[in-house]
Write an enzyme that holds these catalytic residues in place. Structure first.
Site, mmCIF file in Angstrom:
data_model
loop_
_atom_site.group_PDB
_atom_site.id
_atom_site.type_symbol
_atom_site.label_atom_id
_atom_site.label_comp_id
_atom_site.label_asym_id
_atom_site.label_seq_id
_atom_site.Cartn_x
_atom_site.Cartn_y
_atom_site.Cartn_z
ATOM 1 N N ASP A 57 -11.952 30.984 66.090
ATOM 2 C CA ASP A 57 -11.119 30.257 65.139
ATOM 3 C C ASP A 57 -11.391 30.712 63.715
ATOM 4 O O ASP A 57 -10.469 30.897 62.917
ATOM 5 C CB ASP A 57 -11.413 28.754 65.224
ATOM 6 C CG ASP A 57 -10.445 28.077 66.169
ATOM 7 O OD1 ASP A 57 -9.519 28.773 66.649
ATOM 8 O OD2 ASP A 57 -10.624 26.872 66.422
ATOM 9 N N ASP A 80 -16.902 32.042 64.820
ATOM 10 C CA ASP A 80 -16.252 32.062 66.136
ATOM 11 C C ASP A 80 -14.815 32.582 66.038
ATOM 12 O O ASP A 80 -14.377 33.022 64.985
ATOM 13 C CB ASP A 80 -16.296 30.656 66.760
ATOM 14 C CG ASP A 80 -15.594 29.641 65.851
ATOM 15 O OD1 ASP A 80 -14.959 30.068 64.858
ATOM 16 O OD2 ASP A 80 -15.698 28.436 66.133
ATOM 17 N N ASP A 136 -16.310 29.888 60.105
ATOM 18 C CA ASP A 136 -17.242 29.925 61.236
ATOM 19 C C ASP A 136 -17.277 31.310 61.865
ATOM 20 O O ASP A 136 -16.326 32.077 61.750
ATOM 21 C CB ASP A 136 -16.814 28.907 62.303
ATOM 22 C CG ASP A 136 -16.989 27.476 61.808
ATOM 23 O OD1 ASP A 136 -17.717 27.288 60.806
ATOM 24 O OD2 ASP A 136 -16.386 26.571 62.402
ATOM 25 N N GLU A 185 -13.911 26.889 55.116
ATOM 26 C CA GLU A 185 -13.150 26.260 56.182
ATOM 27 C C GLU A 185 -13.673 24.840 56.407
ATOM 28 O O GLU A 185 -14.862 24.640 56.656
ATOM 29 C CB GLU A 185 -13.330 27.095 57.459
ATOM 30 C CG GLU A 185 -12.785 26.459 58.698
ATOM 31 C CD GLU A 185 -13.214 27.208 59.975
ATOM 32 O OE1 GLU A 185 -13.977 28.189 59.893
ATOM 33 O OE2 GLU A 185 -12.776 26.767 61.045
#
Ligand code: TSJ
Length: 653
Positions: free
Chosen positions: A518, A516, A514, A441
């Site tokens: 997202d 998280d 990541d 990403e």
């Protein structure tokens, strides 16, 4: 005295010892999957009882001591003396391999436990097991245990004493409690979510039955254990509604077809269309998912194509000169659950997930043709029929467009010089089985990964911007997207019907996003794309998620990486005073050394393998998170809040 009971039934013990020696032969493996397999085995027995009309509730309790209890309110396992074995039927069930088949055979009309290995296998792999039967006003109990003999050999599943009548009762049913043996299983920790999901599936397949899960290992502030209950009066109709919950439906009601007129097979089908472009057909035989389809699905598809083409002609939407629609045109946006029950079944394929019986094709096709045409002959259902034909017309047009797009994509991915592939930093090695490609990403993390990778075996494909949602787009739209084209070109194995896993250039496709929300979203979108267009990539076990750390703890020359919030406190304690803590907000914040040692180095990293269930789950997540139905989204987020949590990453490389 205790150990003497049962030890003269030497043959029986031999059988159980075989299980003990090669557990993998009976339950597939001794990891988390195998552990849950033995629980499903016990649950299946209760499900059979309830599915045949005896009792209505199955409760699974995960106890604080690590054992599991399964109970039902059915008739109770027979307690009388088994004529040939000279012991109670209960004891036979738990000590004789494949006893299930012996006196169960004619007990149930259709048995789900066809893949079943029997309760004796569970007994053999448990430290101890206790069964309680409530029947005809009496309560009976028997215990089994494992012990080490004077030669240090372990004997398991040995009855401590014969079945004993322990007192009067007004209850009915069977209760089995067992403790999986840590000498057999790599992990003996039951996973609540896995069990809840399994029980929810069981509840959909057995309408009206109550499935209760109690986890005493998890208590709230008032010391109440975690508890969920599933019960669906609509059965597979409710399952279709659940799958489509957050999607836009072409019509409100679910088409329901059922046949219970024969004694050797039964059928239930539920159908609803959405404005999606994908096709979801979930089929089951005797409540076992047939993930690779088979003759029953083929029969359903031919019936659907035939009836809808006839309908289109009878409504004059197709004129005499017009060619018929193709089957796939009628399946765009379909959500169908098909549940077949049969006495004689043959499964095929490597994973035995495909039905092979010719009878099933003929039977399913016949019933669906009859009932679907009767449904569409009724004027009140013409709005539904017309909506399906309308959808098929756009699908037909798109099919022509897709063909062209596929042609172009094939040319693009063949051209090694293609500028699309420019962003890929390929591996220099030539052995696909050793090679891995990281889908990273963001350009900055991609850049870092390119610097620290092992060039011989590791390729980096940085993704810029949002991945598009494969659920909501047609093939031609997907192929307009650079990110999608790059992946297809990089993997080298094609996509859609033409995907061929044998041509794969990288045997590990590792998603690196990541830790998280997202990042979780990106993982879901990628998995959904693979699930829809490269399913074999998942089923053959090539897809993984990398696990970047959340924190870096350091003190002088000591460094420790922490991968979940749950582990943080313990790690801080261990390091003691004077530590410094860095929280990584994303992969981009890591230095190349840090990224290498925590996430990419095959010697030190952990990977989570993505399974087919993850694919189905990701799809549900995506349609709920991205769908139009805001209520469903809120509900979903509140119950599945942190689907990124590292605790869920059970399946290490
Ligand atoms: F797997 C198992 F054996 F351990 C087990 C079986 C575990 C649990 C939790 C439940 C059961 C089970 C078995 N529940 N209900 C039954 N029913 C019978 O075994 C049964 C009862 C009556 C008759 C009959 O013909 O009267 C036949 C059967 C097979």
């Amino acid at each position: 005295m205790e150990q003497e009971y049962g030890s003269n039934s030497i043959d029986i013990l031999k059988g159980l010892e075989a299980v003990r020696k090669r557990p993998g032969m009976y339950i597939g493996g001794t990891g988390v999957k195998g552990l849950h397999h033995i629980l499903w085995e016990i649950i299946d027995n209760s499900v059979d009882e309830v599915a045949n009309g005896f009792g209505d509730t199955i409760t699974v309790t995960l106890n604080a001591d690590g054992s599991a209890t399964v109970e039902d309110n059915g008739r109770g396992i027979p307690v009388e003396l088994h004529p040939e074995m000279g012991v109670s039927c209960v004891e036979v069930v738990f000590t004789e391999l494949h006893a299930g088949g012996k006196f169960n055979n004619n007990s149930y009309q259709f048995s789900g436990g066809l893949h079943g290995v029997g309760a004796s296998v569970v007994n053999a792999l448990s430290t101890w097991l206790e069964v309680t039967v409530f029947k005809d006003g009496w309560e009976y109990r028997q215990r089994f245990h494992s012990y080490e003999d004077e030669n240090g050999e372990i004997h398991s599943g040995v009855p401590v004493a014969p079945l004993k009548k322990v007192g009067k009762t007004t209850r009915k049913g069977t209760v089995v409690r067992f403790l999986p043996d840590p000498r057999v299983f790599e992990s003996t920790t039951f996973v609540t979510d896995t069990i809840a999901k399994h029980m929810q599936d069981d509840a959909f397949m057995n309408k009206g039955a109550h499935f209760v899960l109690v986890d005493k290992r998890k208590v709230d502030d008032d010391m109440n254990p975690y508890k969920v209950e599933y019960c669906y009066e609509g059965g597979i109709v409710d399952l279709v509604k659940y799958i489509n919950e957050s999607k836009s439906k072409l019509f409100k009601d679910v088409i329901y077809i059922e046949d219970h007129t024969r004694d050797d097979c039964q059928l239930e089908v539920a159908i609803q269309y959405t404005d999606d472009y994908s096709e979801t057909i979930a089929s089951y035989v005797n409540n076992i998912p047939t993930t690779d389809g088979g003759t029953h699905e083929t029969g359903f598809k031919s019936a659907l194509t035939r009836v809808l083409n006839d309908y289109a002609r009878s409504r004059n939407i197709l004129k005499d000169k017009d060619a018929n629609f193709q089957g796939e045109d009628f399946r765009e946006g379909i959500c169908c659950v098909l549940s077949l029950k049969m006495k004689q079944v043959q499964f095929e394929g490597q994973t035995k997930g495909k039905l092979g019986s010719t009878d099933a094709r003929i039977y399913v096709e016949g019933i669906v043709v009859d009932q679907l045409s009767a449904f569409l002959a009724d004027k009140r259902n013409w709005a539904v029929g017309d909506a399906i034909i309308d959808k098929a017309m756009t699908a037909q047009k798109a099919r022509v467009a897709s063909k062209k797009a596929k042609e172009i994509a094939r040319q693009k991915s063949n051209a090694a010089s293609s500028n699309l592939i420019g962003k890929l930093a390929p591996a220099t090695g030539r052995k696909p089985e050793l090679n891995e490609v990281f889908i990273v990403e963001g350009d900055s993390a991609g850049g870092t990964a390119k610097q620290c990778r092992n060039r011989a075996t590791q390729a980096i494909l940085p993704l810029r911007g949002k991945i598009i949602n494969a659920e909501k787009k047609r093939i031609d739209q997907l192929l307009d997207n650079d990110e999608i084209c790059m992946m297809i070109a990089a993997f080298g194995a094609g996509f859609g019907d033409e995907f061929n896993v044998d041509n794969l250039k990288y045997h590990k496709v590792i998603i690196l996003a990541d830790a998280d929300q997202d990042g979780g979203h990106i993982r879901c979108l990628l998995i959904t794309f693979f699930y829809r267009y490269m399913r074999e990539l998942i089923t053959a076990g090539h897809v993984y998620c990398g696990m970047p750390p959340l924190y870096r703890l350091s003190k002088k020359d000591q460094v420790k990486y922490v991968y979940s919030d749950r582990e943080l406190d313990a790690a801080i304690k261990e390091m003691g005073r004077g530590y410094s803590l860095q929280r990584y907000k994303g992969l981009g914040e890591m230095s190349k050394e840090q990224l290498w040692e925590t996430t990419m180095d095959p010697e030190r990293r952990s990977l989570m393998k993505v399974t087919l269930e993850d694919g189905a789950m990701a799809e549900k997540m995506i349609s709920t998170l991205m769908g139009e139905n805001i209520e469903a989204r809120k509900e979903y987020i509140s119950t599945h809040a942190d689907f990124n949590k590292v605790d869920d990453f059970q399946k290490k490389e």
